[in-house]
Write a protein that holds these residues in place. Structure first.
Motif, PDB file in Angstrom:
ATOM      1  N   THR A 113      27.573 -55.009 -30.063  1.00  0.00           N
ATOM      2  CA  THR A 113      28.759 -54.975 -29.215  1.00  0.00           C
ATOM      3  C   THR A 113      28.755 -53.706 -28.371  1.00  0.00           C
ATOM      4  OG1 THR A 113      30.032 -56.211 -30.854  1.00  0.00           O
ATOM      5  CG2 THR A 113      31.274 -55.040 -29.155  1.00  0.00           C
ATOM      6  N   TYR A 114      28.697 -53.887 -27.072  1.00  0.00           N
ATOM      7  CA  TYR A 114      28.636 -52.738 -26.169  1.00  0.00           C
ATOM      8  C   TYR A 114      29.981 -52.024 -26.105  1.00  0.00           C
ATOM      9  CZ  TYR A 114      28.187 -50.029 -21.863  1.00  0.00           C
ATOM     10  OH  TYR A 114      28.175 -49.011 -20.939  1.00  0.00           O
ATOM     11  N   SER A 115      29.927 -50.675 -26.062  1.00  0.00           N
ATOM     12  CA  SER A 115      31.138 -49.870 -25.904  1.00  0.00           C
ATOM     13  C   SER A 115      30.977 -48.965 -24.687  1.00  0.00           C
ATOM     14  CB  SER A 115      31.388 -49.012 -27.151  1.00  0.00           C
ATOM     15  OG  SER A 115      32.443 -48.099 -26.910  1.00  0.00           O
ATOM     16  N   PRO A 116      31.822 -49.125 -23.676  1.00  0.00           N
ATOM     17  CA  PRO A 116      31.732 -48.268 -22.490  1.00  0.00           C
ATOM     18  C   PRO A 116      32.095 -46.821 -22.782  1.00  0.00           C
ATOM     19  CG  PRO A 116      33.697 -49.622 -22.380  1.00  0.00           C
ATOM     20  CD  PRO A 116      32.924 -50.093 -23.576  1.00  0.00           C
ATOM     21  N   THR A 117      32.678 -46.555 -23.968  1.00  0.00           N
ATOM     22  CA  THR A 117      33.044 -45.185 -24.354  1.00  0.00           C
ATOM     23  C   THR A 117      32.168 -44.693 -25.504  1.00  0.00           C
ATOM     24  OG1 THR A 117      34.740 -45.995 -25.889  1.00  0.00           O
ATOM     25  CG2 THR A 117      35.432 -45.550 -23.625  1.00  0.00           C
ATOM     26  N   GLY A 118      31.003 -45.325 -25.683  1.00  0.00           N
ATOM     27  CA  GLY A 118      30.140 -44.976 -26.808  1.00  0.00           C
ATOM     28  C   GLY A 118      29.771 -43.504 -26.859  1.00  0.00           C
ATOM     29  N   LYS A 119      29.351 -42.931 -25.751  1.00  0.00           N
ATOM     30  CA  LYS A 119      28.940 -41.526 -25.723  1.00  0.00           C
ATOM     31  C   LYS A 119      30.117 -40.613 -26.051  1.00  0.00           C
ATOM     32  CE  LYS A 119      26.251 -40.197 -22.366  1.00  0.00           C
ATOM     33  NZ  LYS A 119      25.701 -40.013 -21.000  1.00  0.00           N
ATOM     34  N   ALA A 120      31.283 -40.922 -25.484  1.00  0.00           N
ATOM     35  CA  ALA A 120      32.470 -40.104 -25.750  1.00  0.00           C
ATOM     36  C   ALA A 120      32.890 -40.211 -27.214  1.00  0.00           C
ATOM     37  CB  ALA A 120      33.613 -40.531 -24.831  1.00  0.00           C
ATOM     38  N   ASP A 121      32.790 -41.411 -27.780  1.00  0.00           N
ATOM     39  CA  ASP A 121      33.160 -41.601 -29.188  1.00  0.00           C
ATOM     40  C   ASP A 121      32.242 -40.798 -30.109  1.00  0.00           C
ATOM     41  OD1 ASP A 121      35.099 -43.338 -28.320  1.00  0.00           O
ATOM     42  OD2 ASP A 121      33.912 -45.153 -28.705  1.00  0.00           O
ATOM     43  N   LEU A 122      30.957 -40.827 -29.834  1.00  0.00           N
ATOM     44  CA  LEU A 122      30.007 -40.076 -30.664  1.00  0.00           C
ATOM     45  C   LEU A 122      30.238 -38.575 -30.535  1.00  0.00           C
ATOM     46  CD1 LEU A 122      27.542 -40.065 -32.522  1.00  0.00           C
ATOM     47  CD2 LEU A 122      26.088 -40.115 -30.473  1.00  0.00           C
ATOM     48  N   GLN A 123      30.571 -38.153 -29.340  1.00  0.00           N
ATOM     49  CA  GLN A 123      30.828 -36.723 -29.122  1.00  0.00           C
ATOM     50  C   GLN A 123      32.036 -36.257 -29.923  1.00  0.00           C
ATOM     51  OE1 GLN A 123      30.711 -35.395 -25.046  1.00  0.00           O
ATOM     52  NE2 GLN A 123      32.252 -33.810 -25.405  1.00  0.00           N
ATOM     53  N   ARG A 124      33.099 -37.068 -29.919  1.00  0.00           N
ATOM     54  CA  ARG A 124      34.287 -36.696 -30.682  1.00  0.00           C
ATOM     55  C   ARG A 124      33.999 -36.652 -32.179  1.00  0.00           C
ATOM     56  NH1 ARG A 124      37.010 -39.906 -26.816  1.00  0.00           N
ATOM     57  NH2 ARG A 124      36.765 -41.746 -28.130  1.00  0.00           N
ATOM     58  N   LYS A 125      33.093 -37.498 -32.623  1.00  0.00           N
ATOM     59  CA  LYS A 125      32.790 -37.565 -34.051  1.00  0.00           C
ATOM     60  C   LYS A 125      32.073 -36.318 -34.568  1.00  0.00           C
ATOM     61  CE  LYS A 125      32.449 -42.536 -35.049  1.00  0.00           C
ATOM     62  NZ  LYS A 125      33.184 -42.542 -36.331  1.00  0.00           N
ATOM     63  N   ILE A 126      31.067 -35.838 -33.814  1.00  0.00           N
ATOM     64  CA  ILE A 126      30.195 -34.813 -34.414  1.00  0.00           C
ATOM     65  C   ILE A 126      29.910 -33.590 -33.551  1.00  0.00           C
ATOM     66  CG2 ILE A 126      29.031 -36.579 -35.800  1.00  0.00           C
ATOM     67  CD1 ILE A 126      26.677 -36.440 -33.895  1.00  0.00           C
ATOM     68  N   GLN A 127      30.231 -33.622 -32.255  1.00  0.00           N
ATOM     69  CA  GLN A 127      29.831 -32.465 -31.446  1.00  0.00           C
ATOM     70  C   GLN A 127      30.775 -31.292 -31.668  1.00  0.00           C
ATOM     71  OE1 GLN A 127      28.087 -33.166 -27.634  1.00  0.00           O
ATOM     72  NE2 GLN A 127      29.142 -31.431 -26.705  1.00  0.00           N
ATOM     73  N   ALA A 128      30.196 -30.134 -32.014  1.00  0.00           N
ATOM     74  CA  ALA A 128      30.959 -28.910 -32.236  1.00  0.00           C
ATOM     75  C   ALA A 128      30.341 -27.788 -31.396  1.00  0.00           C
ATOM     76  CB  ALA A 128      30.936 -28.546 -33.721  1.00  0.00           C
ATOM     77  N   TYR A 129      30.954 -26.596 -31.476  1.00  0.00           N
ATOM     78  CA  TYR A 129      30.474 -25.480 -30.654  1.00  0.00           C
ATOM     79  C   TYR A 129      29.043 -25.103 -30.998  1.00  0.00           C
ATOM     80  CZ  TYR A 129      31.035 -22.300 -34.618  1.00  0.00           C
ATOM     81  OH  TYR A 129      30.912 -21.665 -35.840  1.00  0.00           O
ATOM     82  N   ASP A 130      28.635 -25.299 -32.237  1.00  0.00           N
ATOM     83  CA  ASP A 130      27.277 -24.940 -32.646  1.00  0.00           C
ATOM     84  C   ASP A 130      26.388 -26.162 -32.842  1.00  0.00           C
ATOM     85  OD1 ASP A 130      28.635 -25.902 -34.784  1.00  0.00           O
ATOM     86  OD2 ASP A 130      27.892 -24.429 -36.235  1.00  0.00           O
ATOM     87  N   ALA A 131      26.812 -27.311 -32.294  1.00  0.00           N
ATOM     88  CA  ALA A 131      26.019 -28.531 -32.369  1.00  0.00           C
ATOM     89  C   ALA A 131      26.125 -29.248 -31.021  1.00  0.00           C
ATOM     90  CB  ALA A 131      26.515 -29.440 -33.485  1.00  0.00           C
ATOM     91  N   LYS A 132      25.057 -29.875 -30.614  1.00  0.00           N
ATOM     92  CA  LYS A 132      25.085 -30.557 -29.321  1.00  0.00           C
ATOM     93  C   LYS A 132      24.292 -31.864 -29.379  1.00  0.00           C
ATOM     94  CE  LYS A 132      21.057 -28.237 -27.254  1.00  0.00           C
ATOM     95  NZ  LYS A 132      20.576 -27.495 -26.091  1.00  0.00           N
ATOM     96  N   LEU A 133      24.669 -32.765 -28.482  1.00  0.00           N
ATOM     97  CA  LEU A 133      23.992 -34.053 -28.326  1.00  0.00           C
ATOM     98  C   LEU A 133      23.243 -34.049 -27.002  1.00  0.00           C
ATOM     99  CD1 LEU A 133      26.920 -36.372 -29.463  1.00  0.00           C
ATOM    100  CD2 LEU A 133      24.806 -35.963 -30.733  1.00  0.00           C
ATOM    101  N   THR A 134      22.025 -34.512 -27.028  1.00  0.00           N
ATOM    102  CA  THR A 134      21.198 -34.564 -25.823  1.00  0.00           C
ATOM    103  C   THR A 134      20.745 -35.991 -25.568  1.00  0.00           C
ATOM    104  OG1 THR A 134      20.388 -32.332 -26.280  1.00  0.00           O
ATOM    105  CG2 THR A 134      19.146 -33.646 -24.687  1.00  0.00           C
ATOM    106  N   TYR A 135      20.946 -36.451 -24.331  1.00  0.00           N
ATOM    107  CA  TYR A 135      20.507 -37.783 -23.936  1.00  0.00           C
ATOM    108  C   TYR A 135      19.346 -37.649 -22.951  1.00  0.00           C
ATOM    109  CZ  TYR A 135      24.853 -39.582 -25.964  1.00  0.00           C
ATOM    110  OH  TYR A 135      25.869 -39.907 -26.834  1.00  0.00           O
ATOM    111  N   SER A 136      18.237 -38.296 -23.249  1.00  0.00           N
ATOM    112  CA  SER A 136      17.069 -38.212 -22.374  1.00  0.00           C
ATOM    113  C   SER A 136      16.228 -39.484 -22.506  1.00  0.00           C
ATOM    114  CB  SER A 136      16.224 -36.987 -22.721  1.00  0.00           C
ATOM    115  OG  SER A 136      15.772 -37.052 -24.064  1.00  0.00           O
ATOM    116  N   PRO A 137      15.451 -39.828 -21.464  1.00  0.00           N
ATOM    117  CA  PRO A 137      14.616 -41.035 -21.518  1.00  0.00           C
ATOM    118  C   PRO A 137      13.527 -40.913 -22.588  1.00  0.00           C
ATOM    119  CG  PRO A 137      14.869 -40.258 -19.247  1.00  0.00           C
ATOM    120  CD  PRO A 137      15.382 -39.167 -20.140  1.00  0.00           C
ATOM    121  N   TYR A 138      13.321 -41.983 -23.336  1.00  0.00           N
ATOM    122  CA  TYR A 138      12.224 -41.974 -24.297  1.00  0.00           C
ATOM    123  C   TYR A 138      11.017 -42.727 -23.749  1.00  0.00           C
ATOM    124  CZ  TYR A 138      13.979 -46.620 -25.733  1.00  0.00           C
ATOM    125  OH  TYR A 138      14.398 -47.922 -25.761  1.00  0.00           O
ATOM    126  N   LYS A 139      11.213 -43.397 -22.581  1.00  0.00           N
ATOM    127  CA  LYS A 139      10.079 -43.927 -21.832  1.00  0.00           C
ATOM    128  C   LYS A 139      10.549 -44.209 -20.405  1.00  0.00           C
ATOM    129  CE  LYS A 139      10.412 -48.849 -23.106  1.00  0.00           C
ATOM    130  NZ  LYS A 139       9.659 -49.991 -23.701  1.00  0.00           N
TER     131      LYS A 139
END
Length: 373
Positions: A258-284
């Motif tokens: 099930t696609y979520s248009p707010t998926g990235k924002a939801d994941l960020q709220r769950k775990i991103q903190a000042y000393d942790a970061k999420l990086t999105y980049s192409p894997y191919k």
């Protein structure tokens, strides 16, 4: 163009002003049937009575029985490709596949039906069926968005896709088919797609014409079954960026599907903190699609976590028509896939850190309040 009489003076024109030299008493007593002038001198044309019933009888007689259009009812969608509805009238069975260049009598207006003639009627039915489907299943969708969804269902690319599912391309009869296919290939399948789209619309018309009592219902049920997966896909991907098109996730279904248009924002709220970061980049590398999807791209994005003791940890991968969509799919995978436990563990740690900070803040405020007393 009407020619001027030789007796008329040059430049005089062909009409004389009515009443220009008419005595005042004649103009005063003119009747509405004769025409009259208003206060500014404009000629009021006589009102013409129209007998609509009489005029309707002047229309040419119908060349075929007309199908009744019933009230809209929901239809059962089959699991696999729905069966191709039968064309009951033998005279119409091959007509949706034959171009007028293929041996038809071009002087005939009713007996010989090519797919070009049938396509005219089928196109109208297609628009009606799509409109009824969207109107009844997505009542909260604004009119503009409804038009966008309908365009997805009735465009040539969609119709040619369906035509190929039923091998219509093997049944098309055109005078110079080889030349047409070469031309279509040079144009990136657009020429062939147009022909297959017309043939598909012609087939719809033939279904309805061949069965005046049930043809409308059978054609609509068939198209609903064909369109349902595409509608679900559009709603799930939020293609039109409108919450009114959103679907409810069926109970027991895989949340990763099930696609979520707010998926990235939801994941960020769950775990991103000042000393942790999420990086999105192409894997191919992204790829350009071929065939019916020519001109569209496919992007491949992965999300990585640095923090909570992890260094560039792969959480999930996603694919999409653009980087944003692919990133959201990657986030959905991270929250519901193999790394779901890691995300939940990090989310728990983040919640504990936030709670600790809240308690420390309350303690400081209480200390300041106590010292003030």
């Amino acid at each position: 163009m009407m020619k001027r009489s030789h007796d008329e003076p040059h430049g005089s024109g062909t009409k004389k002003l009515r009443g220009a030299h008419q005595p005042d008493h004649d103009r005063k007593h003119s009747t509405p049937q004769q025409g009259s002038r208003n206060e500014r001198g404009r000629q009021d044309l006589p009102r013409k009575e129209i007998d609509s019933k009489a005029v309707s009888h002047q229309l040419p007689p119908s060349s075929s029985a007309k199908a009744d259009a019933p009230a809209y009812t929901p239809f059962t969608v089959t699991k696999n490709l729905p069966d191709l509805p039968e064309i009951y009238d033998p005279k119409l069975a091959n007509s949706p596949f034959v171009h007028k260049s293929f041996g038809y009598d071009r002087t005939s207006t009713t007996t010989d039906l090519s797919y070009e003639r049938l396509e005219f009627l089928g196109d109208a039915y297609l628009e009606l069926f799509a409109s009824r489907l969207i109107f009844h299943h997505f009542p909260a969708l604004p009119a503009g968005a409804q038009s966008q969804v309908r365009e997805l269902l009735v465009k040539n690319e969609t119709l040619s896709e369906y035509a190929r599912l039923y091998s219509f391309e093997t049944r098309v009869k055109v005078a110079d088919m080889e030349h047409m296919l070469r031309d279509a290939k040079d144009r990136g399948n657009k020429g062939l797609n147009k022909i297959l789209g017309d043939v598909f619309e012609a087939y719809i018309a033939a279904i309805v014409l061949s069965d005046p009592e049930q043809g409308f219902v059978r054609a609509e049920a068939w198209l609903t079954a064909l369109w349902a997966p595409k509608l679900i896909e559009a709603a799930a991907s939020q293609k039109f960026s409108n919450p009114s098109l959103a679907l409810q996730t069926p109970e027991g279904s895989d949340p990763r599907a099930t696609y979520s248009p707010t998926g990235k924002a939801d994941l960020q709220r769950k775990i991103q903190a000042y000393d942790a970061k999420l990086t999105y980049s192409p894997y191919k590398d992204s790829v350009e699609l071929k065939g019916d999807q020519l001109g569209q791209n496919r992007h491949f994005i992965a999300v990585y976590l640095t923090g909570y003791g992890y260094e560039n940890k792969l959480l999930g991968k996603g694919e999409g028509k653009n980087k944003v969509e692919a990133g959201n799919w990657a986030a959905v995978e991270a929250m519901n896939g193999e790394c779901k436990g890691i995300v939940e563990e990090c989310g728990k740690k983040l919640a504990e850190m936030k709670e600790k900070k809240r308690q420390e803040k309350e303690a400081r405020e209480l200390a300041v309040s106590s010292n003030g007393k």
